[in-house]
Design a protein around this motif. Structure first.
Motif, PDB file in Angstrom:
ATOM      1  N   ASN A 107      44.743  49.769  45.097  1.00 22.08           N
ATOM      2  CA  ASN A 107      44.795  48.304  45.247  1.00 22.08           C
ATOM      3  C   ASN A 107      43.652  47.641  44.489  1.00 22.08           C
ATOM      4  O   ASN A 107      43.830  46.585  43.865  1.00 22.08           O
ATOM      5  CB  ASN A 107      44.729  47.919  46.728  1.00 22.08           C
ATOM      6  N   LEU A 108      42.443  48.230  44.547  1.00 21.75           N
ATOM      7  CA  LEU A 108      41.314  47.661  43.818  1.00 21.75           C
ATOM      8  C   LEU A 108      41.539  47.735  42.308  1.00 21.75           C
ATOM      9  O   LEU A 108      41.205  46.789  41.575  1.00 21.75           O
ATOM     10  CB  LEU A 108      40.026  48.398  44.195  1.00 21.75           C
ATOM     11  N   LEU A 109      42.089  48.837  41.829  1.00 24.90           N
ATOM     12  CA  LEU A 109      42.350  48.963  40.395  1.00 24.90           C
ATOM     13  C   LEU A 109      43.427  47.992  39.943  1.00 24.90           C
ATOM     14  O   LEU A 109      43.310  47.378  38.866  1.00 24.90           O
ATOM     15  CB  LEU A 109      42.754  50.404  40.076  1.00 24.90           C
ATOM     16  N   GLU A 110      44.502  47.851  40.714  1.00 27.40           N
ATOM     17  CA  GLU A 110      45.543  46.881  40.351  1.00 27.40           C
ATOM     18  C   GLU A 110      44.981  45.473  40.317  1.00 27.40           C
ATOM     19  O   GLU A 110      45.333  44.669  39.439  1.00 27.40           O
ATOM     20  CB  GLU A 110      46.691  46.970  41.341  1.00 27.40           C
ATOM     21  N   ASN A 111      44.117  45.151  41.259  1.00 29.16           N
ATOM     22  CA  ASN A 111      43.497  43.823  41.275  1.00 29.16           C
ATOM     23  C   ASN A 111      42.630  43.628  40.036  1.00 29.16           C
ATOM     24  O   ASN A 111      42.619  42.544  39.430  1.00 29.16           O
ATOM     25  CB  ASN A 111      42.667  43.667  42.555  1.00 29.16           C
ATOM     26  N   ALA A 112      41.886  44.682  39.621  1.00 24.75           N
ATOM     27  CA  ALA A 112      41.039  44.586  38.428  1.00 24.75           C
ATOM     28  C   ALA A 112      41.876  44.444  37.169  1.00 24.75           C
ATOM     29  O   ALA A 112      41.514  43.695  36.245  1.00 24.75           O
ATOM     30  CB  ALA A 112      40.135  45.818  38.340  1.00 24.75           C
ATOM     31  N   VAL A 113      42.996  45.150  37.085  1.00 26.16           N
ATOM     32  CA  VAL A 113      43.859  45.059  35.903  1.00 26.16           C
ATOM     33  C   VAL A 113      44.464  43.664  35.810  1.00 26.16           C
ATOM     34  O   VAL A 113      44.583  43.096  34.711  1.00 26.16           O
ATOM     35  CB  VAL A 113      44.933  46.158  35.950  1.00 26.16           C
ATOM     36  N   LYS A 114      44.873  43.057  36.932  1.00 26.10           N
ATOM     37  CA  LYS A 114      45.524  41.738  36.902  1.00 26.10           C
ATOM     38  C   LYS A 114      44.561  40.631  36.533  1.00 26.10           C
ATOM     39  O   LYS A 114      44.883  39.731  35.746  1.00 26.10           O
ATOM     40  CB  LYS A 114      46.124  41.425  38.273  1.00 26.10           C
ATOM     41  N   TYR A 115      43.336  40.672  37.126  1.00 25.38           N
ATOM     42  CA  TYR A 115      42.452  39.516  36.987  1.00 25.38           C
ATOM     43  C   TYR A 115      41.129  39.842  36.287  1.00 25.38           C
ATOM     44  O   TYR A 115      40.262  38.955  36.194  1.00 25.38           O
ATOM     45  CB  TYR A 115      42.129  38.946  38.380  1.00 25.38           C
ATOM     46  N   GLY A 116      40.931  41.078  35.770  1.00 29.96           N
ATOM     47  CA  GLY A 116      39.634  41.441  35.196  1.00 29.96           C
ATOM     48  C   GLY A 116      39.631  41.604  33.689  1.00 29.96           C
ATOM     49  O   GLY A 116      38.782  42.356  33.166  1.00 29.96           O
ATOM     50  N   ALA A 117      40.523  40.956  32.997  1.00 35.75           N
ATOM     51  CA  ALA A 117      40.541  41.073  31.530  1.00 35.75           C
ATOM     52  C   ALA A 117      39.324  40.385  30.933  1.00 35.75           C
ATOM     53  O   ALA A 117      38.892  39.316  31.380  1.00 35.75           O
ATOM     54  CB  ALA A 117      41.818  40.475  30.982  1.00 35.75           C
ATOM     55  N   SER A 118      38.727  40.986  29.891  1.00 38.15           N
ATOM     56  CA  SER A 118      37.569  40.423  29.204  1.00 38.15           C
ATOM     57  C   SER A 118      38.016  39.249  28.339  1.00 38.15           C
ATOM     58  O   SER A 118      39.215  39.060  28.078  1.00 38.15           O
ATOM     59  CB  SER A 118      36.905  41.464  28.300  1.00 38.15           C
ATOM     60  N   PRO A 119      37.072  38.450  27.873  1.00 35.38           N
ATOM     61  CA  PRO A 119      37.453  37.347  26.977  1.00 35.38           C
ATOM     62  C   PRO A 119      38.161  37.810  25.716  1.00 35.38           C
ATOM     63  O   PRO A 119      38.952  37.049  25.146  1.00 35.38           O
ATOM     64  CB  PRO A 119      36.108  36.693  26.659  1.00 35.38           C
ATOM     65  N   ASP A 120      37.897  39.052  25.267  1.00 33.37           N
ATOM     66  CA  ASP A 120      38.585  39.547  24.070  1.00 33.37           C
ATOM     67  C   ASP A 120      39.965  40.108  24.359  1.00 33.37           C
ATOM     68  O   ASP A 120      40.628  40.647  23.473  1.00 33.37           O
ATOM     69  CB  ASP A 120      37.721  40.605  23.386  1.00 33.37           C
ATOM     70  N   GLY A 121      40.397  40.030  25.627  1.00 34.24           N
ATOM     71  CA  GLY A 121      41.729  40.474  25.987  1.00 34.24           C
ATOM     72  C   GLY A 121      41.826  41.911  26.398  1.00 34.24           C
ATOM     73  O   GLY A 121      42.902  42.396  26.769  1.00 34.24           O
ATOM     74  N   VAL A 122      40.715  42.657  26.374  1.00 28.31           N
ATOM     75  CA  VAL A 122      40.712  44.071  26.748  1.00 28.31           C
ATOM     76  C   VAL A 122      40.217  44.188  28.189  1.00 28.31           C
ATOM     77  O   VAL A 122      39.211  43.576  28.564  1.00 28.31           O
ATOM     78  CB  VAL A 122      39.815  44.887  25.800  1.00 28.31           C
ATOM     79  N   THR A 123      40.944  44.996  28.974  1.00 25.66           N
ATOM     80  CA  THR A 123      40.547  45.203  30.367  1.00 25.66           C
ATOM     81  C   THR A 123      39.736  46.490  30.456  1.00 25.66           C
ATOM     82  O   THR A 123      40.226  47.572  30.105  1.00 25.66           O
ATOM     83  CB  THR A 123      41.783  45.307  31.281  1.00 25.66           C
ATOM     84  N   ARG A 124      38.509  46.355  30.924  1.00 27.37           N
ATOM     85  CA  ARG A 124      37.634  47.502  31.094  1.00 27.37           C
ATOM     86  C   ARG A 124      37.291  47.640  32.577  1.00 27.37           C
ATOM     87  O   ARG A 124      36.812  46.694  33.205  1.00 27.37           O
ATOM     88  CB  ARG A 124      36.360  47.345  30.285  1.00 27.37           C
ATOM     89  N   VAL A 125      37.516  48.838  33.105  1.00 29.43           N
ATOM     90  CA  VAL A 125      37.271  49.100  34.528  1.00 29.43           C
ATOM     91  C   VAL A 125      36.365  50.295  34.645  1.00 29.43           C
ATOM     92  O   VAL A 125      36.581  51.316  33.968  1.00 29.43           O
ATOM     93  CB  VAL A 125      38.590  49.360  35.289  1.00 29.43           C
ATOM     94  N   GLU A 126      35.348  50.180  35.509  1.00 29.68           N
ATOM     95  CA  GLU A 126      34.397  51.257  35.732  1.00 29.68           C
ATOM     96  C   GLU A 126      34.514  51.747  37.177  1.00 29.68           C
ATOM     97  O   GLU A 126      34.458  50.945  38.130  1.00 29.68           O
ATOM     98  CB  GLU A 126      32.967  50.788  35.468  1.00 29.68           C
ATOM     99  N   LEU A 127      34.687  53.063  37.340  1.00 24.78           N
ATOM    100  CA  LEU A 127      34.731  53.694  38.656  1.00 24.78           C
ATOM    101  C   LEU A 127      33.486  54.554  38.800  1.00 24.78           C
ATOM    102  O   LEU A 127      33.213  55.409  37.946  1.00 24.78           O
ATOM    103  CB  LEU A 127      35.972  54.577  38.789  1.00 24.78           C
ATOM    104  N   ASP A 128      32.737  54.319  39.863  1.00 23.02           N
ATOM    105  CA  ASP A 128      31.496  55.057  40.075  1.00 23.02           C
ATOM    106  C   ASP A 128      31.473  55.532  41.516  1.00 23.02           C
ATOM    107  O   ASP A 128      31.626  54.729  42.450  1.00 23.02           O
ATOM    108  CB  ASP A 128      30.279  54.169  39.789  1.00 23.02           C
ATOM    109  N   ALA A 129      31.291  56.846  41.738  1.00 24.18           N
ATOM    110  CA  ALA A 129      31.241  57.442  43.075  1.00 24.18           C
ATOM    111  C   ALA A 129      29.934  58.171  43.245  1.00 24.18           C
ATOM    112  O   ALA A 129      29.523  58.942  42.358  1.00 24.18           O
ATOM    113  CB  ALA A 129      32.419  58.387  43.292  1.00 24.18           C
TER     114      ALA A 129
END
Length: 674
Positions: A563-585
């Motif tokens: 759910n967190l990743l889907e939310n990041a993909v939908k609303y976390g696009a960078s100004p250049d149009g590329v979506t970058r997501v970082e997962l840290d555990a």
């Protein structure tokens, strides 16, 4: 829906206003009733204190007035002629001996002067003798001379009563105020109930004891007669004792004959006197006279044997009645009417009002903060009027009144207001919850309809195209099958979120299958979920467990991270149009910390709270991107059910960063999830 909500809110506002007005009206009525009850209780308590004060003052006056009412009539003369006998038991003719009045020595401290007003209006006082009697008083009874204050008081009294003698006579005769019970008349010989009238020498039988001027009851003569008759048949020893007090001549006479003769003389109205020449002094003792039924204090017959009794004069003494001669300055007198021989006179005493007032106020010291006695001429009933003195008590606050008890009405009112406030809040909460639930249902129906329509349309189109052989190219056919698989997974996630939300609201979401993962296994799991839920994003995964292991519910962890990743993909696009997501555990003590960060515009501060609500989307309502607004709500609910937490840890403008904290040991997770 908005119109219905307005109507509901308006109805709630009107109901709240009506409830508030009703409670306010009841409160005012209860407070007014309580204030009236407290005032009535205080007034009742003060009335009781006033009654106590009046009783104390009247009780202090009762013995004073009783002493004055019992004072004989003759004492109102400086010197009067009492009826007496000499040491030989011979009656001294009245007028031969004068006795000084006890009032000559002075009056009680609360009386300034005793006085008598004759029928001709002359005012005299036993404390102020005149003429030769004054010389006698100053020579024998007043060595220091007559106090000048007495002459001044008598002169002032004469000036005050000048012209009002008739009014005082009317008051004394009963035409004025009704006398107080404390002002009982002094009984005297010749009263209307049992006296002889002038000119009638024969005493009449009386049923009530009537006192003569010397203080002896008139019924003593009758008692003597009865005593002598009873003793006529006494024994010889009593006869011998009687003969010892008889004259030598009487000793030769039979005792019975002497007794009968004495009894006949007394019964006929004649008095008997013992001859002093025939008696020795040693024979005049009381014990020998008692044998004949006589005593030294009752012999009142004339000195000569066989003499007729003097006619008794009718004497009527009225009760003392108080009267104000003047109220400014206060001049109070008590007067009574004396009728004797057809004429009447007024006797009374002048009150020292300052002394009497002070002594009476001393009786009620400590009952009021201030008290005053005011003269009054009113004859009507007054709850503050004394019974013994024509004065009214004017008192301030009663000091003896206990303070009112603590109000229980105010507590009940506060409780009622609190209950009303809680009821209104509950009604508001229920109304808002109902409206919110209705809106959520409407949004849910709309979102589900929208979310299901697209994949169902895709399923129908692609399945018909594959069925009808419209896609002969194997590559395009593979793409269609991939689209169908992706849409089916999305529908599966959608259904899973809806079911998870339902379980969370019912409280039935629990950790089901704990698995122990080391660092490589956890890293592989994170990369798998990133590839599945965010295939179009540039995802970086970093895992640091420092050689340790974690025990976690793998399925729930995947659902939360998905759910967190889907939310990041939908609303976390960078100004250049590329979506970058970082997962840290990483591991922090007993907790597993997993952060999901994007590089988009972030979440506005105004929406930092609403994004956790079901069916609330971070974007605008008309956003074409698919979604129900359940991802973050379900993710946080599942995290809390696992004993952890999920929070937004970034500011607006720097992307969205969510931190997930979960227990990393089975024991800790089991305890927190129950």
């Amino acid at each position: 829906m908005i119109r219905r909500r307005r109507w509901w809110l308006l109805a709630l506002l009107l109901a709240s206003l009506a409830t508030g007005i009703g409670l306010w009206s009841i409160t005012q009525r209860l407070l007014a009733f309580e204030a009236e009850a407290i005032r009535a209780a205080a007034e009742s308590a003060r009335t009781e204190v006033v009654r106590l004060a009046l009783w104390r003052m009247d009780a202090s006056m009762a013995p004073r007035l009783a002493r004055e009412a019992a004072r004989p009539v003759g004492e109102y003369a400086s010197f009067f002629a009492p009826q007496t006998v000499n040491r030989l038991l011979q009656v001294v003719p009245q007028g031969e001996v004068l006795a000084a009045s006890p009032l000559l020595a002075g009056s009680p401290e609360w009386i300034r002067l005793h006085f008598e007003i004759a029928s001709d209006g002359a005012v005299t006082s036993p404390q102020v003798p005149e003429g030769r009697l004054r010389d006698l008083a100053e020579g024998q009874y007043l060595p220091g001379g007559l106090p000048p204050a007495r002459d001044e008081s008598l002169a002032a009294l004469r000036a005050c009563v000048a012209g009002v003698e008739d009014s005082l006579a009317e008051v004394a005769s009963g035409a004025g105020e009704a006398p107080s019970p404390a002002l009982a008349p002094a009984s005297s010989k010749g009263s209307a109930t049992g006296s002889s009238t002038a000119g009638d020498p024969t005493p009449r039988a009386s049923t009530a004891p009537v006192e003569d001027g010397a203080g002896e009851p008139a019924w003593r003569d009758q008692s003597i007669r009865e005593s002598i008759q009873r003793r006529a048949s006494a024994s010889d020893s009593l006869a011998n004792s009687a003969l010892e007090v008889a004259s030598p001549r009487s000793r030769t006479t039979p005792l019975d004959a002497d007794r009968e003769a004495l009894a006949r003389k007394l019964a006929g109205g004649a008095a008997t006197t013992l001859d002093a020449s025939s008696l020795d002094a040693s024979e005049l003792d009381a014990s020998r006279l008692g044998a004949l039924g006589l005593d030294a204090g009752i012999a009142d017959s004339p000195s000569s044997p066989g003499a007729a009794a003097e006619p008794e004069v009718a004497l009527e003494v009225g009760p003392f009645v108080p009267s104000w001669i003047s109220q400014s300055p206060p001049i109070l007198v008590f007067v009574r009417e004396v009728r004797e021989g057809g004429s009447s006179r007024v006797q009374g005493f002048l009150v020292d009002w300052a002394v009497l007032r002070g002594s009476m106020l001393d009786e009620i010291e400590g009952l009021f903060d201030r008290a005053e006695l005011l003269p009054t001429a009113s004859r009507g009933f007054s709850p503050t009027r004394l019974a013994s003195v024509p004065a009214e008590l004017e008192a301030g606050a009663a000091l003896a009144v206990s303070p009112p008890p603590r109000s229980s009405t105010r507590s009940a009112i506060l409780l009622a207001w609190a209950a009303g406030g809680v009821a209104l809040l509950a009604a508001v909460a229920a109304t808002l919850a109902g409206l919110s639930f209705g809106e959520r249902q409407a949004r849910f129906a709309s979102s589900v309809t929208h979310e299901l329509r697209t994949p169902l349309t895709t399923f129908q189109l692609y399945s018909e195209m594959l069925r009808d052989g419209m896609i002969p190219d194997e590559a395009r056919r593979a793409d269609c099958l991939e689209v169908l698989c992706r849409e089916s997974r999305r529908l599966g996630h959608l259904v899973e979120n809806v079911l998870s939300l339902a379980r969370l609201e019912r409280g039935s979401a629990r950790s089901r299958d704990l698995r122990t993962l080391d660092e490589p296994a956890l890293d592989a799991l994170l990369r798998e979920v990133a590839a599945e839920r965010a295939p179009a994003a540039e995802t970086s995964v970093r895992t640091r467990l420092d050689g340790g292991e974690v025990a976690i519910d793998q399925d729930l962890l995947l659902q939360i991270l998905g759910n967190l990743l889907e939310n990041a993909v939908k609303y976390g696009a960078s100004p250049d149009g590329v979506t970058r997501v970082e997962l840290d555990a990483s591991r922090e003590g007993e907790m597993l910390l997993v952060s999901v960060r994007d590089h988009g515009a972030g979440i506005p501060a105004a929406r930092s709270r609403t994004i956790w609500r079901p069916f609330e989307r971070g974007a605008a309502e008309d956003d074409p991107r698919p979604g129900l607004g359940l991802g973050l709500a379900v993710a946080r609910g599942l995290a809390e059910r696992l004993g952890g937490s999920l929070r937004l840890a970034s500011a607006e403008g720097v992307g969205a960063r969510f931190e997930l904290r979960l227990p990393s040991s089975p024991q800790l997770q089991s305890v927190r999830s129950t």
